[in-house]
Design a protein around this motif. Structure first.
Motif, PDB file in Angstrom:
ATOM      1  N   SER A 190       0.777   6.594  -5.242  1.00  0.00           N
ATOM      2  CA  SER A 190       0.988   6.447  -6.689  1.00  0.00           C
ATOM      3  C   SER A 190       2.375   6.928  -7.131  1.00  0.00           C
ATOM      4  O   SER A 190       2.978   6.344  -8.030  1.00  0.00           O
ATOM      5  CB  SER A 190      -0.057   7.258  -7.455  1.00  0.00           C
ATOM      6  OG  SER A 190      -1.335   6.995  -6.973  1.00  0.00           O
ATOM      7  N   THR A 212      -4.702   4.491  -9.757  1.00  0.00           N
ATOM      8  CA  THR A 212      -4.550   3.066  -9.497  1.00  0.00           C
ATOM      9  C   THR A 212      -4.622   2.294 -10.799  1.00  0.00           C
ATOM     10  O   THR A 212      -5.643   2.307 -11.485  1.00  0.00           O
ATOM     11  CB  THR A 212      -5.673   2.599  -8.542  1.00  0.00           C
ATOM     12  OG1 THR A 212      -5.545   3.323  -7.317  1.00  0.00           O
ATOM     13  CG2 THR A 212      -5.594   1.115  -8.270  1.00  0.00           C
ATOM     14  N   GLN A 261      -7.354   3.659  -0.736  1.00  0.00           N
ATOM     15  CA  GLN A 261      -5.985   4.092  -1.055  1.00  0.00           C
ATOM     16  C   GLN A 261      -6.054   5.170  -2.136  1.00  0.00           C
ATOM     17  O   GLN A 261      -5.793   4.898  -3.311  1.00  0.00           O
ATOM     18  CB  GLN A 261      -5.156   2.907  -1.576  1.00  0.00           C
ATOM     19  CG  GLN A 261      -5.034   1.727  -0.643  1.00  0.00           C
ATOM     20  CD  GLN A 261      -4.182   2.047   0.565  1.00  0.00           C
ATOM     21  OE1 GLN A 261      -3.271   2.861   0.501  1.00  0.00           O
ATOM     22  NE2 GLN A 261      -4.499   1.421   1.686  1.00  0.00           N
ATOM     23  N   PHE A 307       0.868  -1.180   0.000  1.00  0.00           N
ATOM     24  CA  PHE A 307       0.000   0.000   0.000  1.00  0.00           C
ATOM     25  C   PHE A 307       0.904   1.230   0.000  1.00  0.00           C
ATOM     26  O   PHE A 307       1.339   1.687   1.052  1.00  0.00           O
ATOM     27  CB  PHE A 307      -0.886   0.024   1.258  1.00  0.00           C
ATOM     28  CG  PHE A 307      -1.820  -1.155   1.395  1.00  0.00           C
ATOM     29  CD1 PHE A 307      -2.241  -1.885   0.282  1.00  0.00           C
ATOM     30  CD2 PHE A 307      -2.287  -1.533   2.646  1.00  0.00           C
ATOM     31  CE1 PHE A 307      -3.116  -2.952   0.421  1.00  0.00           C
ATOM     32  CE2 PHE A 307      -3.169  -2.602   2.790  1.00  0.00           C
ATOM     33  CZ  PHE A 307      -3.575  -3.318   1.682  1.00  0.00           C
ATOM     34  N   HIS A 364      -3.155  -2.495  -8.596  1.00  0.00           N
ATOM     35  CA  HIS A 364      -2.053  -1.848  -7.878  1.00  0.00           C
ATOM     36  C   HIS A 364      -2.567  -1.205  -6.586  1.00  0.00           C
ATOM     37  O   HIS A 364      -3.714  -0.749  -6.523  1.00  0.00           O
ATOM     38  CB  HIS A 364      -1.439  -0.745  -8.739  1.00  0.00           C
ATOM     39  CG  HIS A 364      -0.490  -1.259  -9.772  1.00  0.00           C
ATOM     40  ND1 HIS A 364       0.780  -0.762  -9.939  1.00  0.00           N
ATOM     41  CD2 HIS A 364      -0.609  -2.244 -10.684  1.00  0.00           C
ATOM     42  CE1 HIS A 364       1.377  -1.405 -10.930  1.00  0.00           C
ATOM     43  NE2 HIS A 364       0.563  -2.316 -11.400  1.00  0.00           N
ATOM     44  N   ARG A 365      -1.712  -1.183  -5.555  1.00  0.00           N
ATOM     45  CA  ARG A 365      -1.887  -0.364  -4.346  1.00  0.00           C
ATOM     46  C   ARG A 365      -3.113  -0.750  -3.513  1.00  0.00           C
ATOM     47  O   ARG A 365      -3.447  -0.072  -2.563  1.00  0.00           O
ATOM     48  CB  ARG A 365      -1.973   1.129  -4.731  1.00  0.00           C
ATOM     49  CG  ARG A 365      -0.819   1.613  -5.612  1.00  0.00           C
ATOM     50  CD  ARG A 365      -0.991   3.038  -6.089  1.00  0.00           C
ATOM     51  NE  ARG A 365      -1.296   3.892  -4.973  1.00  0.00           N
ATOM     52  CZ  ARG A 365      -2.495   4.437  -4.744  1.00  0.00           C
ATOM     53  NH1 ARG A 365      -3.470   4.262  -5.607  1.00  0.00           N
ATOM     54  NH2 ARG A 365      -2.683   5.165  -3.691  1.00  0.00           N
ATOM     55  N   HIS A 366      -3.802  -1.798  -3.881  1.00  0.00           N
ATOM     56  CA  HIS A 366      -5.022  -2.210  -3.179  1.00  0.00           C
ATOM     57  C   HIS A 366      -5.014  -3.728  -3.050  1.00  0.00           C
ATOM     58  O   HIS A 366      -4.290  -4.401  -3.763  1.00  0.00           O
ATOM     59  CB  HIS A 366      -6.281  -1.853  -3.988  1.00  0.00           C
ATOM     60  CG  HIS A 366      -6.555  -0.393  -4.094  1.00  0.00           C
ATOM     61  ND1 HIS A 366      -5.794   0.442  -4.869  1.00  0.00           N
ATOM     62  CD2 HIS A 366      -7.527   0.386  -3.522  1.00  0.00           C
ATOM     63  CE1 HIS A 366      -6.278   1.680  -4.772  1.00  0.00           C
ATOM     64  NE2 HIS A 366      -7.324   1.668  -3.965  1.00  0.00           N
ATOM     65  N   GLU A 389       0.492   5.813 -13.336  1.00  0.00           N
ATOM     66  CA  GLU A 389       0.041   6.460 -12.099  1.00  0.00           C
ATOM     67  C   GLU A 389       0.825   7.735 -11.804  1.00  0.00           C
ATOM     68  O   GLU A 389       0.582   8.399 -10.792  1.00  0.00           O
ATOM     69  CB  GLU A 389       0.206   5.493 -10.918  1.00  0.00           C
ATOM     70  CG  GLU A 389      -0.682   4.266 -11.014  1.00  0.00           C
ATOM     71  CD  GLU A 389      -0.391   3.248  -9.912  1.00  0.00           C
ATOM     72  OE1 GLU A 389       0.627   3.393  -9.197  1.00  0.00           O
ATOM     73  OE2 GLU A 389      -1.183   2.310  -9.780  1.00  0.00           O
ATOM     74  N   ASP A 441       4.699   4.047  -6.370  1.00  0.00           N
ATOM     75  CA  ASP A 441       4.271   2.686  -6.706  1.00  0.00           C
ATOM     76  C   ASP A 441       5.078   2.054  -7.830  1.00  0.00           C
ATOM     77  O   ASP A 441       5.210   0.834  -7.912  1.00  0.00           O
ATOM     78  CB  ASP A 441       2.784   2.732  -7.093  1.00  0.00           C
ATOM     79  CG  ASP A 441       2.190   1.361  -7.277  1.00  0.00           C
ATOM     80  OD1 ASP A 441       2.411   0.504  -6.401  1.00  0.00           O
ATOM     81  OD2 ASP A 441       1.515   1.141  -8.290  1.00  0.00           O
TER      82      ASP A 441
END
Ligand SMILES: [Cu+2]
Length: 488
Positions: free
Chosen positions: A115, A467, A463, A112, A425-427, A123, A118
């Motif tokens: 952006s 994404t 988040q 997590f 991504h990121r989740h 992003e 990441d």
């Protein structure tokens, strides 16, 4: 080896690889002519924090087996790259030096992070410039088996992005992990020397009883395009039989961290005479750990499993398909005082089914349901297939919008004859339904949507920031199979 010893060993490795970065911090590193395009100088008086980890992106040679040496691009001259091991909540600085001629992105898969950090161009993360460097700083979260890899578009260049050796394990340890195991091993599944071919190596013969809820009524008559194939396979940097065996003692519990670091293929692994007790998927503990004979794992996915070593002998932990195993995807598991030839026997009838690791708890009602339809535009015999998300290739106008705090139900409808590992991504998301079978409590960041299949997941938008969503097959991602979610 006890967990504590492993951790100590891990730190020793880090200290060893950290020597360069220390020198760097002390200003002893002499930049070559190629390194002059470095990041902006520090403000006067500012003290640059020493990096916790450093990675060097550079060309390297890999000896997959005696007389099988390939060249690729890797991290710090290791395949996989250095193990990055950190504590939950730890603020880490990772310095990446790019000793190649092209911009690179390092993606922190399963973390997590914002952006800008990441590691995805879409992003807005800035690249690591060619012959330059960039620092990634983030708070390590969530706990579990994560990994890092190149997120650069490759398109037709099969020597870029995830076709290279740019991948490594990243472990986030909890402060109170009891660690009920005797040995911990990291196994990254990979192919090498990718090329384009009309043969699709990825698919195993489909079970005629497989449900096909998204199969279109009309058959596809257009000819399929070129797929990505590979002649060489390995686990970590060695082909089957070329590396040290995994040495075990009867009665040991071995924690295996499996990662599919392939750019193109789903893999299935078995260890004859043993079962894998699956305890986590994509690094997240599953509610109902189960023993299985075969682990199916797609590009981007991780599976953590405990294997009880209760069948002395010498065995091959390997890919089910003979072509993949005989071309290198395997490792010998050798019990103490056993010298016989390594044995392989195909597993009994098996079926990989995520839902068995979940519960039957009901899901809270979603605030909104988003349908996502995936289709292939066949490229013909000399072209590349293109991919559509809701009728369009990436980028889409307006894309998809999340509102913070809302719960979304995403319905992935795969109207193509390939299985796709879809990654957010990121989740992370929770599996709700796989081809009609319901489940709960399984948290993932990448999920296989089987050919003509349907997978439903719930995602809480928590988040903020751009994404990226995409298929984890590099070729599919590069040729349209992407979408961007933004927060309102
Ligand atoms: Cu795909």
């Amino acid at each position: 080896m006890k967990r504590r010893d492993f951790v100590r060993l891990g730190w020793a490795t880090m200290i060893a690889t950290g020597a360069g970065k220390l020198r760097h911090a002390l200003g002893e590193q002499v930049p070559g002519p190629a390194q002059q395009a470095l990041a902006a100088p520090l403000k006067p008086g500012a003290i640059e924090r020493a990096a916790d980890f450093s990675l060097q992106i550079a060309p390297m040679m890999v000896e997959l087996a005696p007389q099988v040496v390939i060249s690729t691009i890797g991290y710090s001259n290791k395949i996989p790259g250095p193990l990055l091991r950190m504590r939950e909540g730890q603020s880490v600085v990772i310095e990446v030096v790019n000793d190649t001629d092209v911009p690179e992105y390092v993606h922190w898969h399963g973390l997590f992070v914002p952006s800008e950090v990441d590691g995805a161009e879409e992003e807005g993360t800035p690249p690591v410039p060619p012959h330059g460097r960039r620092r990634y700083q983030f708070v390590a979260n969530p706990v579990g088996s994560r990994w890092y890899h190149s997120h650069t578009a490759a398109m037709m260049d099969l020597h870029r992005g995830s076709y290279t050796g740019q991948f490594g394990f990243l472990m986030i340890d909890s402060a109170n992990d009891p660690g009920h195991y005797d040995q911990e091993v990291f196994l990254a599944l990979r192919e090498w020397q990718y090329f384009l071919s009309t043969v699709d190596q990825d698919e195993m013969a489909a079970d005629p009883n497989d449900p096909r809820p998204e199969k279109p009524a009309r058959p596809e008559l257009r000819q399929n395009g070129l797929e990505v194939s590979a002649p060489l396979y390995s686990i970590n940097d060695r082909m089957l039989g070329a590396g040290d065996p995994l040495r075990v003692q009867p009665g040991q519990r071995v924690l295996m961290h499996l990662l599919n670091a392939s750019a193109a293929q789903i893999h299935r692994a078995a260890l004859p005479g043993h079962k894998f007790q699956v305890i986590a998927l994509d690094g997240n503990p599953v509610p109902a750990p189960q023993p299985v004979d075969v682990i199916e794992i797609a590009p981007g996915e991780r599976v953590d499993a405990i294997v009880e070593m209760n069948n002395p002998g010498v065995w091959i932990l390997g890919e089910l398909r003979n072509i993949a195993r005989q071309s290198g995807m395997g490792i010998v598991v050798e019990y103490a005082n056993q010298q016989q030839r390594a044995q392989w026997t195909p597993p009994p009838k098996w079926r990989w089914d995520y839902t068995i690791f979940g519960t039957t708890s009901p899901h809270p009602a979603p605030d909104q349901t988003i349908d996502m339809v995936f289709e292939k535009v066949p490229g013909g015999p000399s072209g590349i297939n293109h991919w559509l998300v809701n009728g369009k290739e990436y980028p889409h106008d307006g894309e998809f919008v999340f509102r913070q705090g809302r719960r979304y139900r995403l319905v992935f409808r795969n109207r193509s004859d390939d299985s796709h590992p879809l990654h957010f991504h990121r989740h992370r998301f929770e599996l709700v339904e796989v081809n009609g079978k319901t489940t709960a409590g399984i948290q993932k960041d990448t999920v296989i949507v089987p050919a003509f299949g349907r997978v439903t997941v719930d995602l809480v938008a928590d988040q903020p920031g751009l994404t990226l969503f995409h298929c984890h097959m590099q070729q599919h991602m590069d040729f349209g199979f992407r979408a961007q979610f933004r927060y309102a």
